[in-house]
Structure formats: structure tokens, C-alpha cells
Design a protein around this motif. Structure first.
Motif, PDB file in Angstrom:
ATOM      1  N   SER A 120       0.808  -1.228   0.000  1.00  0.00           N
ATOM      2  CA  SER A 120       0.000   0.000   0.000  1.00  0.00           C
ATOM      3  C   SER A 120       0.839   1.274   0.000  1.00  0.00           C
ATOM      4  CB  SER A 120      -0.931   0.014   1.217  1.00  0.00           C
ATOM      5  OG  SER A 120      -1.858  -1.039   1.140  1.00  0.00           O
ATOM      6  N   VAL A 121       2.162   1.151   0.051  1.00  0.00           N
ATOM      7  CA  VAL A 121       3.029   2.328   0.149  1.00  0.00           C
ATOM      8  C   VAL A 121       2.832   3.279  -1.025  1.00  0.00           C
ATOM      9  CG1 VAL A 121       5.449   3.088   0.114  1.00  0.00           C
ATOM     10  CG2 VAL A 121       4.747   1.233   1.614  1.00  0.00           C
ATOM     11  N   SER A 122       2.735   2.760  -2.233  1.00  0.00           N
ATOM     12  CA  SER A 122       2.578   3.650  -3.395  1.00  0.00           C
ATOM     13  C   SER A 122       1.248   4.393  -3.340  1.00  0.00           C
ATOM     14  CB  SER A 122       2.717   2.881  -4.714  1.00  0.00           C
ATOM     15  OG  SER A 122       1.707   1.901  -4.826  1.00  0.00           O
ATOM     16  N   GLU A 123       0.200   3.741  -2.853  1.00  0.00           N
ATOM     17  CA  GLU A 123      -1.094   4.413  -2.715  1.00  0.00           C
ATOM     18  C   GLU A 123      -1.036   5.509  -1.650  1.00  0.00           C
ATOM     19  OE1 GLU A 123      -4.692   1.540  -3.270  1.00  0.00           O
ATOM     20  OE2 GLU A 123      -3.032   0.407  -2.346  1.00  0.00           O
ATOM     21  N   VAL A 124      -0.312   5.250  -0.567  1.00  0.00           N
ATOM     22  CA  VAL A 124      -0.134   6.266   0.478  1.00  0.00           C
ATOM     23  C   VAL A 124       0.577   7.477  -0.118  1.00  0.00           C
ATOM     24  CG1 VAL A 124       1.070   6.822   2.631  1.00  0.00           C
ATOM     25  CG2 VAL A 124      -0.141   4.643   2.413  1.00  0.00           C
ATOM     26  N   ASN A 125       1.662   7.233  -0.829  1.00  0.00           N
ATOM     27  CA  ASN A 125       2.422   8.329  -1.427  1.00  0.00           C
ATOM     28  C   ASN A 125       1.607   9.111  -2.455  1.00  0.00           C
ATOM     29  OD1 ASN A 125       4.818   8.091   0.055  1.00  0.00           O
ATOM     30  ND2 ASN A 125       5.522   6.430  -1.254  1.00  0.00           N
ATOM     31  N   GLU A 126       0.821   8.421  -3.258  1.00  0.00           N
ATOM     32  CA  GLU A 126      -0.039   9.092  -4.240  1.00  0.00           C
ATOM     33  C   GLU A 126      -1.052   9.995  -3.548  1.00  0.00           C
ATOM     34  OE1 GLU A 126      -1.899   6.332  -6.952  1.00  0.00           O
ATOM     35  OE2 GLU A 126       0.025   5.362  -7.374  1.00  0.00           O
ATOM     36  N   LEU A 127      -1.644   9.498  -2.477  1.00  0.00           N
ATOM     37  CA  LEU A 127      -2.634  10.279  -1.741  1.00  0.00           C
ATOM     38  C   LEU A 127      -1.988  11.509  -1.100  1.00  0.00           C
ATOM     39  CD1 LEU A 127      -5.595  10.368  -0.905  1.00  0.00           C
ATOM     40  CD2 LEU A 127      -4.989   9.033   1.091  1.00  0.00           C
ATOM     41  N   LEU A 128      -0.820  11.335  -0.502  1.00  0.00           N
ATOM     42  CA  LEU A 128      -0.133  12.467   0.104  1.00  0.00           C
ATOM     43  C   LEU A 128       0.283  13.488  -0.961  1.00  0.00           C
ATOM     44  CD1 LEU A 128       2.030  10.662   2.802  1.00  0.00           C
ATOM     45  CD2 LEU A 128      -0.139  11.896   3.108  1.00  0.00           C
ATOM     46  N   HIS A 129       0.678  13.011  -2.120  1.00  0.00           N
ATOM     47  CA  HIS A 129       1.027  13.927  -3.212  1.00  0.00           C
ATOM     48  C   HIS A 129      -0.195  14.734  -3.665  1.00  0.00           C
ATOM     49  CE1 HIS A 129       3.165  15.538  -6.621  1.00  0.00           C
ATOM     50  NE2 HIS A 129       2.158  15.164  -7.393  1.00  0.00           N
ATOM     51  N   GLU A 130      -1.351  14.096  -3.670  1.00  0.00           N
ATOM     52  CA  GLU A 130      -2.594  14.766  -4.061  1.00  0.00           C
ATOM     53  C   GLU A 130      -2.895  15.959  -3.141  1.00  0.00           C
ATOM     54  OE1 GLU A 130      -7.337  13.580  -4.149  1.00  0.00           O
ATOM     55  OE2 GLU A 130      -5.851  11.988  -4.368  1.00  0.00           O
ATOM     56  N   TYR A 131      -2.529  15.852  -1.870  1.00  0.00           N
ATOM     57  CA  TYR A 131      -2.801  16.904  -0.889  1.00  0.00           C
ATOM     58  C   TYR A 131      -1.533  17.670  -0.492  1.00  0.00           C
ATOM     59  CZ  TYR A 131      -7.457  14.959  -0.358  1.00  0.00           C
ATOM     60  OH  TYR A 131      -8.748  14.529  -0.590  1.00  0.00           O
ATOM     61  N   ASN A 132      -0.503  17.641  -1.337  1.00  0.00           N
ATOM     62  CA  ASN A 132       0.788  18.221  -0.962  1.00  0.00           C
ATOM     63  C   ASN A 132       0.754  19.716  -0.686  1.00  0.00           C
ATOM     64  OD1 ASN A 132       0.653  19.241  -3.545  1.00  0.00           O
ATOM     65  ND2 ASN A 132       2.612  18.417  -4.200  1.00  0.00           N
ATOM     66  N   LYS A 133      -0.218  20.428  -1.198  1.00  0.00           N
ATOM     67  CA  LYS A 133      -0.256  21.872  -0.941  1.00  0.00           C
ATOM     68  C   LYS A 133      -0.607  22.187   0.515  1.00  0.00           C
ATOM     69  CE  LYS A 133      -4.968  23.063  -2.391  1.00  0.00           C
ATOM     70  NZ  LYS A 133      -5.739  23.877  -3.340  1.00  0.00           N
ATOM     71  N   TYR A 134      -1.132  21.216   1.243  1.00  0.00           N
ATOM     72  CA  TYR A 134      -1.479  21.400   2.647  1.00  0.00           C
ATOM     73  C   TYR A 134      -0.408  20.851   3.602  1.00  0.00           C
ATOM     74  CZ  TYR A 134      -6.130  22.168   0.699  1.00  0.00           C
ATOM     75  OH  TYR A 134      -7.198  22.642  -0.019  1.00  0.00           O
ATOM     76  N   ILE A 135       0.572  20.141   3.058  1.00  0.00           N
ATOM     77  CA  ILE A 135       1.572  19.473   3.890  1.00  0.00           C
ATOM     78  C   ILE A 135       2.743  20.408   4.156  1.00  0.00           C
ATOM     79  CG2 ILE A 135       3.207  17.555   4.009  1.00  0.00           C
ATOM     80  CD1 ILE A 135       1.161  15.896   2.426  1.00  0.00           C
ATOM     81  N   ILE A 136       3.014  20.631   5.446  1.00  0.00           N
ATOM     82  CA  ILE A 136       4.133  21.470   5.869  1.00  0.00           C
ATOM     83  C   ILE A 136       5.410  20.637   5.944  1.00  0.00           C
ATOM     84  CG2 ILE A 136       5.049  22.872   7.757  1.00  0.00           C
ATOM     85  CD1 ILE A 136       2.116  23.411   8.568  1.00  0.00           C
ATOM     86  N   GLY A 137       5.281  19.422   6.459  1.00  0.00           N
ATOM     87  CA  GLY A 137       6.449  18.560   6.604  1.00  0.00           C
ATOM     88  C   GLY A 137       6.058  17.108   6.735  1.00  0.00           C
ATOM     89  N   ARG A 138       7.064  16.264   6.503  1.00  0.00           N
ATOM     90  CA  ARG A 138       6.825  14.816   6.536  1.00  0.00           C
ATOM     91  C   ARG A 138       8.073  14.125   7.065  1.00  0.00           C
ATOM     92  NH1 ARG A 138       5.283  10.965   1.340  1.00  0.00           N
ATOM     93  NH2 ARG A 138       5.830   9.032   2.339  1.00  0.00           N
TER      94      ARG A 138
END
Length: 81
Positions: A17-35
Motif C-alpha cells: 500500500s506504500v505507493s497508494e499512500v504516497n499518491e494520496l499524500l502527493h494529491e494533498y501536498n499543498k497542505y503538507i508542511i512537513g513529513r
């Protein structure tokens, strides 16, 4: 729209499921401050922390979508402001 700061705690137990997690996080990347992500090889899991600044509905949507993925758990902790 008013935003809040939140931390998403994510545990990935199914490495498929790692690639799906990364795709989802990329979809919302404008809201992500850090990871920050850490593989815990002894337990065969990955632990990911995401800091977001987003409207409540966006944070809830990301957390909910992550939690629906196979072998993925997600919880959000919100700031009080």
C-alpha cells in the motif's frame, strides 16, 4: 477558509500500500508542511508523521482515505486554534 494545524500519524503494515499512500499524500501536498517517515524493519512496518495546515474537512478526508487503504492506520491530532 479557516485552517488548522494537525499532525497525521500513519502506520503502514502492508508494504503493497506504500505507493497508494504516497499518491494520496502527493494529491494533498499543498497542505503538507512537513513529513517524516521511518521504516521499522524489525516489525516490517513504516511509521509516517505528516504536519498539515488545512481546513478541518481536508484533514479529515486525508485521514479517512488513508485509513481505508489495506494495512494502513491513520489518526489526526488537531491544534486547538
Amino acid at each position: 477558509m479557516e485552517t488548522r494545524i494537525a499532525i497525521l500519524g500513519i502506520i503502514v503494515e502492508n508494504m503493497d500500500s506504500v505507493s497508494e499512500v504516497n499518491e494520496l499524500l502527493h494529491e494533498y501536498n499543498k497542505y503538507i508542511i512537513g513529513r517524516m517517515g521511518m521504516p521499522y524493519r524489525e516489525k516490517n512496518v513504516s511509521v509516517i508523521s505528516i504536519v498539515m495546515d488545512a481546513p478541518n474537512n481536508v484533514i479529515s478526508a486525508v485521514s479517512g482515505k488513508l485509513g481505508m487503504l489495506d494495512g494502513v492506520s491513520a489518526k489526526a491530532v488537531y491544534s486547538k486554534k
